[in-house]
Design a protein around this motif. Structure first.
Motif, PDB file in Angstrom:
ATOM      1  N   ARG A   1       3.844 -19.371   6.536  1.00 47.29           N
ATOM      2  CA  ARG A   1       2.386 -19.391   6.443  1.00 47.29           C
ATOM      3  C   ARG A   1       1.808 -19.051   7.815  1.00 47.29           C
ATOM      4  O   ARG A   1       2.115 -19.703   8.813  1.00 47.29           O
ATOM      5  N   LEU A   2       0.961 -18.029   7.860  1.00 44.44           N
ATOM      6  CA  LEU A   2       0.400 -17.593   9.135  1.00 44.44           C
ATOM      7  C   LEU A   2      -0.923 -18.270   9.458  1.00 44.44           C
ATOM      8  O   LEU A   2      -1.245 -18.489  10.607  1.00 44.44           O
ATOM      9  N   GLY A   3      -1.715 -18.559   8.468  1.00 42.33           N
ATOM     10  CA  GLY A   3      -3.025 -19.143   8.749  1.00 42.33           C
ATOM     11  C   GLY A   3      -3.906 -19.018   7.544  1.00 42.33           C
ATOM     12  O   GLY A   3      -3.465 -19.113   6.392  1.00 42.33           O
ATOM     13  N   ALA A   4      -5.177 -18.782   7.783  1.00 35.99           N
ATOM     14  CA  ALA A   4      -6.144 -18.688   6.698  1.00 35.99           C
ATOM     15  C   ALA A   4      -5.827 -17.506   5.809  1.00 35.99           C
ATOM     16  O   ALA A   4      -5.297 -16.488   6.246  1.00 35.99           O
ATOM     17  N   VAL A   5      -6.170 -17.626   4.546  1.00 40.27           N
ATOM     18  CA  VAL A   5      -5.933 -16.557   3.577  1.00 40.27           C
ATOM     19  C   VAL A   5      -6.841 -15.384   3.895  1.00 40.27           C
ATOM     20  O   VAL A   5      -8.053 -15.540   4.015  1.00 40.27           O
ATOM     21  N   PRO A   6      -6.301 -14.168   4.098  1.00 41.45           N
ATOM     22  CA  PRO A   6      -7.126 -13.009   4.408  1.00 41.45           C
ATOM     23  C   PRO A   6      -7.917 -12.545   3.205  1.00 41.45           C
ATOM     24  O   PRO A   6      -7.701 -13.006   2.088  1.00 41.45           O
ATOM     25  N   VAL A   7      -8.822 -11.599   3.452  1.00 42.72           N
ATOM     26  CA  VAL A   7      -9.606 -11.030   2.362  1.00 42.72           C
ATOM     27  C   VAL A   7      -8.674 -10.303   1.402  1.00 42.72           C
ATOM     28  O   VAL A   7      -7.849  -9.491   1.815  1.00 42.72           O
ATOM     29  N   GLN A   8      -8.803 -10.603   0.117  1.00 43.72           N
ATOM     30  CA  GLN A   8      -7.917  -9.995  -0.889  1.00 43.72           C
ATOM     31  C   GLN A   8      -8.262  -8.530  -1.083  1.00 43.72           C
ATOM     32  O   GLN A   8      -9.415  -8.182  -1.301  1.00 43.72           O
ATOM     33  N   ARG A   9      -7.267  -7.676  -0.996  1.00 42.86           N
ATOM     34  CA  ARG A   9      -7.461  -6.253  -1.253  1.00 42.86           C
ATOM     35  C   ARG A   9      -7.225  -5.965  -2.717  1.00 42.86           C
ATOM     36  O   ARG A   9      -6.399  -6.582  -3.362  1.00 42.86           O
ATOM     37  N   GLU A  10      -7.952  -4.992  -3.211  1.00 47.97           N
ATOM     38  CA  GLU A  10      -7.827  -4.639  -4.629  1.00 47.97           C
ATOM     39  C   GLU A  10      -6.537  -3.882  -4.867  1.00 47.97           C
ATOM     40  O   GLU A  10      -6.072  -3.127  -4.047  1.00 47.97           O
ATOM     41  N   GLY A  11      -6.002  -4.057  -6.053  1.00 50.94           N
ATOM     42  CA  GLY A  11      -4.883  -3.266  -6.453  1.00 50.94           C
ATOM     43  C   GLY A  11      -3.613  -3.701  -5.840  1.00 50.94           C
ATOM     44  O   GLY A  11      -3.317  -4.781  -5.574  1.00 50.94           O
ATOM     45  N   ALA A  12      -2.781  -2.871  -5.699  1.00 50.88           N
ATOM     46  CA  ALA A  12      -1.723  -2.969  -4.848  1.00 50.88           C
ATOM     47  C   ALA A  12      -0.337  -3.166  -4.788  1.00 50.88           C
ATOM     48  O   ALA A  12      -0.005  -3.764  -3.857  1.00 50.88           O
ATOM     49  N   ALA A  13       0.389  -2.800  -5.666  1.00 44.88           N
ATOM     50  CA  ALA A  13       1.819  -3.075  -5.591  1.00 44.88           C
ATOM     51  C   ALA A  13       2.505  -2.121  -4.663  1.00 44.88           C
ATOM     52  O   ALA A  13       2.241  -0.957  -4.648  1.00 44.88           O
ATOM     53  N   ASP A  14       3.398  -2.659  -3.927  1.00 41.18           N
ATOM     54  CA  ASP A  14       4.189  -1.836  -3.004  1.00 41.18           C
ATOM     55  C   ASP A  14       5.260  -1.113  -3.786  1.00 41.18           C
ATOM     56  O   ASP A  14       5.842  -1.651  -4.704  1.00 41.18           O
ATOM     57  N   GLY A  15       5.538   0.106  -3.399  1.00 41.65           N
ATOM     58  CA  GLY A  15       6.599   0.846  -4.080  1.00 41.65           C
ATOM     59  C   GLY A  15       7.894   0.766  -3.370  1.00 41.65           C
ATOM     60  O   GLY A  15       8.721   1.620  -3.518  1.00 41.65           O
ATOM     61  N   ALA A  16       8.126  -0.272  -2.561  1.00 39.41           N
ATOM     62  CA  ALA A  16       9.349  -0.337  -1.782  1.00 39.41           C
ATOM     63  C   ALA A  16      10.558  -0.355  -2.658  1.00 39.41           C
ATOM     64  O   ALA A  16      10.553  -0.922  -3.720  1.00 39.41           O
TER      65      ALA A  16
ATOM     66  N   GLY B   1       0.775  -1.238   0.000  1.00 41.22           N
ATOM     67  CA  GLY B   1       0.000   0.000   0.000  1.00 41.22           C
ATOM     68  C   GLY B   1       0.796   1.272   0.000  1.00 41.22           C
ATOM     69  O   GLY B   1       0.232   2.354  -0.082  1.00 41.22           O
ATOM     70  N   SER B   2       2.135   1.204   0.093  1.00 37.76           N
ATOM     71  CA  SER B   2       2.932   2.437   0.083  1.00 37.76           C
ATOM     72  C   SER B   2       3.572   2.600  -1.285  1.00 37.76           C
ATOM     73  O   SER B   2       4.324   1.753  -1.721  1.00 37.76           O
ATOM     74  N   SER B   3       3.274   3.699  -1.960  1.00 38.73           N
ATOM     75  CA  SER B   3       3.867   3.945  -3.280  1.00 38.73           C
ATOM     76  C   SER B   3       4.509   5.321  -3.343  1.00 38.73           C
ATOM     77  O   SER B   3       4.776   5.829  -4.411  1.00 38.73           O
ATOM     78  N   ARG B   4       4.739   5.934  -2.181  1.00 39.97           N
ATOM     79  CA  ARG B   4       5.240   7.307  -2.180  1.00 39.97           C
ATOM     80  C   ARG B   4       6.753   7.380  -2.269  1.00 39.97           C
ATOM     81  O   ARG B   4       7.306   8.366  -2.708  1.00 39.97           O
ATOM     82  N   LEU B   5       7.439   6.359  -1.839  1.00 39.97           N
ATOM     83  CA  LEU B   5       8.890   6.380  -1.933  1.00 39.97           C
ATOM     84  C   LEU B   5       9.406   4.954  -2.022  1.00 39.97           C
ATOM     85  O   LEU B   5       8.719   3.999  -1.666  1.00 39.97           O
ATOM     86  N   ARG B   6      10.613   4.850  -2.489  1.00 42.35           N
ATOM     87  CA  ARG B   6      11.281   3.546  -2.562  1.00 42.35           C
ATOM     88  C   ARG B   6      12.265   3.493  -1.405  1.00 42.35           C
ATOM     89  O   ARG B   6      13.277   4.207  -1.396  1.00 42.35           O
ATOM     90  N   LEU B   7      11.968   2.654  -0.451  1.00 48.00           N
ATOM     91  CA  LEU B   7      12.706   2.615   0.809  1.00 48.00           C
ATOM     92  C   LEU B   7      13.495   1.319   0.903  1.00 48.00           C
ATOM     93  O   LEU B   7      12.988   0.247   0.580  1.00 48.00           O
ATOM     94  N   ASP B   8      14.744   1.424   1.366  1.00 48.60           N
ATOM     95  CA  ASP B   8      15.522   0.225   1.634  1.00 48.60           C
ATOM     96  C   ASP B   8      16.434   0.494   2.819  1.00 48.60           C
ATOM     97  O   ASP B   8      16.801   1.644   3.111  1.00 48.60           O
TER      98      ASP B   8
END
Length: 599
Positions: free
Chosen positions: A584-599, A233-240
C-alpha cells in the motif's frame, strides 16, 4: 534422451541435384561414345582422343564447332548434343540461386508473416531458433555476426544481420507481422531495447504479438515481472520477462516427474549453491502440489533437504517469498559443503528418492556425482546434475538406445542440460499472465467443488488443459486487469520479502473498497463477454452464447455478487504463489476509466 538437432536440408533438393548430375554424366559418356564412332567415319575432322574429349566438353556450351558440318551423326551423339545443354542450364540456374541467396533470404525475411523472430548471437539464441524450427515454426534470426552459406544450408531458417535494437533491422526481419519475438542477447539492456523497438513497430492491436525478454539475473527478472504486472494502459503486445533457470526447472518435472513412494514420504535432496537451486526448489514444490491436487499422490508432504554452505539462509529466504513451500513440503536445511553430503543420516536410512547436485562449479559438481558411488546405492535413488556448458556430454550419456556412449549407472545418473530444456517454447509461453490465469481457474474449481459442483457439471468445471479457449481468455483478461485494480487500491506489486511489506495495510485497502472492486470486475467481465458476442439469456447456452449473469450488478443474486467479492479477496494469495505481495503506497489515486493491461 535425444535433443533437437538443426534442420536438415530438404531431401527433394538433394534428389534434384543428383538427377541433374546423373544427366550430365550420362551426356558426357554418350557424347564420348558418339564422337569415337564419328572419328572412325570422319578421321579428317577428329584426329585423336584429345579431339574427342575437347568436342565432348563443347557439347555443354550450346555451340560446338563440330556441328557446323552437316550430319549424319551417331545416335549416341545426337542424344548427347540435346541432353548436355539441359545440364548446363540447370547448373547456371543453381549458380544464380546461390549468388542471389542472401538477397532472396533478405526479401523473404522482410515479407514474412505469422513467424517467430529470435534476436541474439548467444548459444541460447541459436539453440532456441533450432528448437523452434524443429517444432515447425517459421523462424527469422536477427544477429550481429554474419551467417555463413553452410550455416544457412544446415539450419534452414531465415537470417538478418545487423543491430537487433534497430527499427530498420527488425522491420527487415518482418517483426511487425511476427506472432512472437524472443530477445535473447547476452546484454539485458539490449534485450530491453529490442522490446522497446518491438512496442513501437507492432501494428495489430486485435492480435498483439508476444514478446519474451531474457533477463540474466533471477532477482531482477522477478522485479521486472512485478512492474509489468502493474503496468496499466498498454495493450499493444503481451510482454513477459523470463530466466532460463525457471523454464528449465519446470521442464525437468514434466520430463522426469517425482515418484510417489507407498507407505512413506518421498525424499528429495537439493545440494549446492548454484543459481539453479532456488528455481528447482520452488518448481519441485509446485509439481508435488499439482500431483496432490490431481489425486495422483498421497496427502503426505514432500520431504526436501537443502544442503549447502548457506542452506539455512537460502531456505528462510525462499520460504518467506513463497509461503506455499511450508504447506507442501517438510523442509530441512544443512549448512555444509557438497563433499560432506554422505555424512547425512538420511544416506544411512535408505537414501533419497531424488538428488540434485546444483554446484556453482559445474565441473566440480559433475566430478562429485561421477566419483561418489554412495549417491547411487539407494534402490530407487536417481541423481540429477544440472549443467549449462556440458550439453554434448549429456547427449553422450543420454542418447537413444543405439547411441549411448557412456553408462548411466543403470539409469540412476542423469546430466540435465539447462539451456537445452529452457528452449521449450510452450513453457516460455506459460508466462506470468498464463500461470496466474491458471491459478485463478484452479481456485475457482476448488471453490465450486466445496459448493457441491462436480467436474463436468459446467463448461468451466474442467482442468485448465481442457478449458475452452474462450474461458482461458477470460481468465487472462482477469489477470491483465490487475493493474487497474491496483490503481484503484493505491497498491503496487513487489517481490515478496516476508514481513518487509505491510500486508495488513493492503488487506485493509481491499476490505475498504471490496464492493467497488467487485462491481468493477463484474462490469469488466460483462464488457468482455459482450465483445465476444454473448447476450443475456436463461439458461446458459454455449451455442447461442447466452449467459444468465450478463446483467447489471444490482440484479445479480447475492451468491454471484459474493463470488465476485471472493475473486478480489483472493488477489493477495494469487500473487503470493508467484512470489509477489501487495504494497500500500498511500491514498487511493483518481480512478482512470477503462483499462486492462495487455501484459
Amino acid at each position: 534422451m535425444t535433443y533437437p538437432a538443426p534442420g536438415a536440408a530438404r531431401p527433394a533438393a538433394w534428389w534434384l541435384r543428383l538427377v541433374f548430375a546423373a544427366i550430365g554424366l550420362f551426356a558426357l559418356i554418350l557424347g564420348y561414345i558418339g564422337l569415337s564412332r564419328l572419328s572412325q567415319v570422319r578421321p579428317d575432322a577428329i584426329g585423336d582422343r584429345y579431339d574427342i574429349l575437347y568436342y565432348d566438353l563443347q557439347l555443354f556450351l550450346l555451340g560446338a564447332e563440330l556441328f557446323e558440318n552437316p550430319g549424319p551423326y551417331p545416335w549416341q551423339l545426337q542424344v548427347a548434343r540435346f541432353v548436355a545443354p539441359l545440364f548446363t542450364l540447370a547448373a547456371v540456374a543453381e549458380a544464380g540461386r546461390l549468388l542471389l541467396a542472401t538477397e532472396i533470404r533478405r526479401r523473404r525475411a522482410r515479407r514474412a508473416s505469422g513467424h517467430v523472430v529470435v534476436c541474439g548471437d548467444t548459444q541460447y539464441a541459436h539453440m532456441l531458433a533450432d528448437r523452434l524450427h524443429a517444432d515447425g515454426e517459421r523462424v527469422v534470426v536477427v544477429r550481429s555476426e554474419p551467417f555463413g552459406p553452410l550455416e544457412y544450408r544446415r539450419r534452414r531458417y531465415l537470417g538478418v544481420v545487423g543491430d537487433s535494437t534497430s527499427a530498420e533491422v527488425l522491420r527487415g526481419a518482418g517483426l511487425p507481422r511476427a506472432h512472437t519475438i524472443y530477445a535473447c542477447t547476452d546484454d539485458d539492456d539490449r534485450n530491453h531495447a529490442i522490446a522497446n523497438t518491438a512496442n513501437r513497430l507492432i501494428l495489430d492491436r486485435r492480435h498483439p504479438a508476444r514478446v519474451y525478454v531474457q533477463v540474466h539475473d533471477p532477482e531482477m527478472c522477478l522485479s521486472l515481472q512485478a512492474r509489468r504486472l502493474g503496468a496499466a494502459g498498454s495493450s499493444r503486445l503481451r510482454l513477459d520477462y523470463f530466466h532460463v533457470d525457471d523454464i528449465a526447472a519446470r521442464a525437468l518435472h514434466r520430463h522426469h516427474p517425482l515418484p510417489s513412494v507407498p507407505g512413506r514420504r518421498t525424499k528429495v535432496l537439493i545440494a549446492g549453491e548454484g543459481s539453479f537451486r532456488r528455481a528447482l526448489l520452488v518448481e519441485t514444490a509446485r509439481h508435488w502440489r499439482a500431483g496432490r491436487t490431481d489425486g495422483g499422490r498421497s496427502g503426505r508432504p514432500l520431504q526436501v533437504d537443502l544442503v549447502g554452505p548457506d542452506a539455512s539462509t537460502e531456505l528462510a529466504l525462499a520460504a518467506s517469498r513463497y509461503p506455499f513451500l511450508g504447506r507442501v513440503c517438510r523442509l530441512s536445511a544443512y549448512d555444509r559443503e557438497i563433499g560432506e553430503l554422505i555424512g547425512l543420516d538420511q544416506f544411512g536410512a535408505g537414501g533419497y528418492d531424488r538428488t540434485y547436485i546444483c554446484a556453482s562449479d559445474e565441473i566440480g559438481g559433475l566430478r562429485f556425482a561421477l566419483d561418489t558411488p554412495a549417491l547411487w546405492r539407494g534402490p530407487q535413488s536417481s541423481i540429477f546434475v544440472p549443467v549449462y556448458r556440458q550439453a554434448a556430454l549429456a547427449a553422450a550419456f543420454h542418447g537413444d538406445s543405439r547411441h549411448d556412449l557412456l553408462d548411466e549407472v543403470h539409469g540412476k545418473l542423469r546430466l540435465y542440460p539447462v539451456l537445452t530444456h529452457a528452449c521449450e517454447a510452450r513453457l516460455i509461453a506459460e508466462d506470468l499472465t498464463e500461470r496466474l490465469a491458471q491459478q485463478i481457474h484452479d481456485r475457482y474449481l476448488h471453490a465450486q467443488q466445496r459448493a457441491g459442483v462436480g467436474f463436468g457439471d459446467a463448461p468451466a468445471m474442467v482442468p485448465w488443459s481442457r478449458l475452452p479457449e474462450s474461458l482461458r481468455r477470460a481468465n487472462r483478461s482477469h489477470v491483465q486487469d490487475i493493474a487497474a485494480k491496483l490503481l484503484n487500491l493505491g497498491c503496487v506489486v513487489a517481490p515478496r520479502h516476508g514481513g518487509a511489506g505491510d500486508a495488513s495495510a493492503a488487506g485493509r485497502a481491499i476490505d475498504d473498497r471490496i464492493e467497488v472492486l467487485a462491481r468493477l470486475e463484474h462490469e469488466r467481465w460483462c464488457r468482455e463477454r459482450r465483445g465476444e458476442g454473448w447476450t443475456y439469456g436463461r439458461p446458459r447456452d454455449e451455442v447461442r452464447r447466452r449467459h444468465p449473469e450478463l446483467r447489471p450488478w444490482d440484479e445479480l443474486t447475492p451468491a454471484v455478487q459474493e463470488q465476485n467479492r471472493e475473486e478480489i479477496r483472493a488477489l493477495p494469495d494469487v500473487l503470493s504463489d508467484s512470489g509477489f505481495e501487495l504494497i500500500r503506497l498511500g491514498a487511493v489515486p483518481v480512478q482512470r476509466e477503462g483499462a486492462a493491461d495487455g501484459a
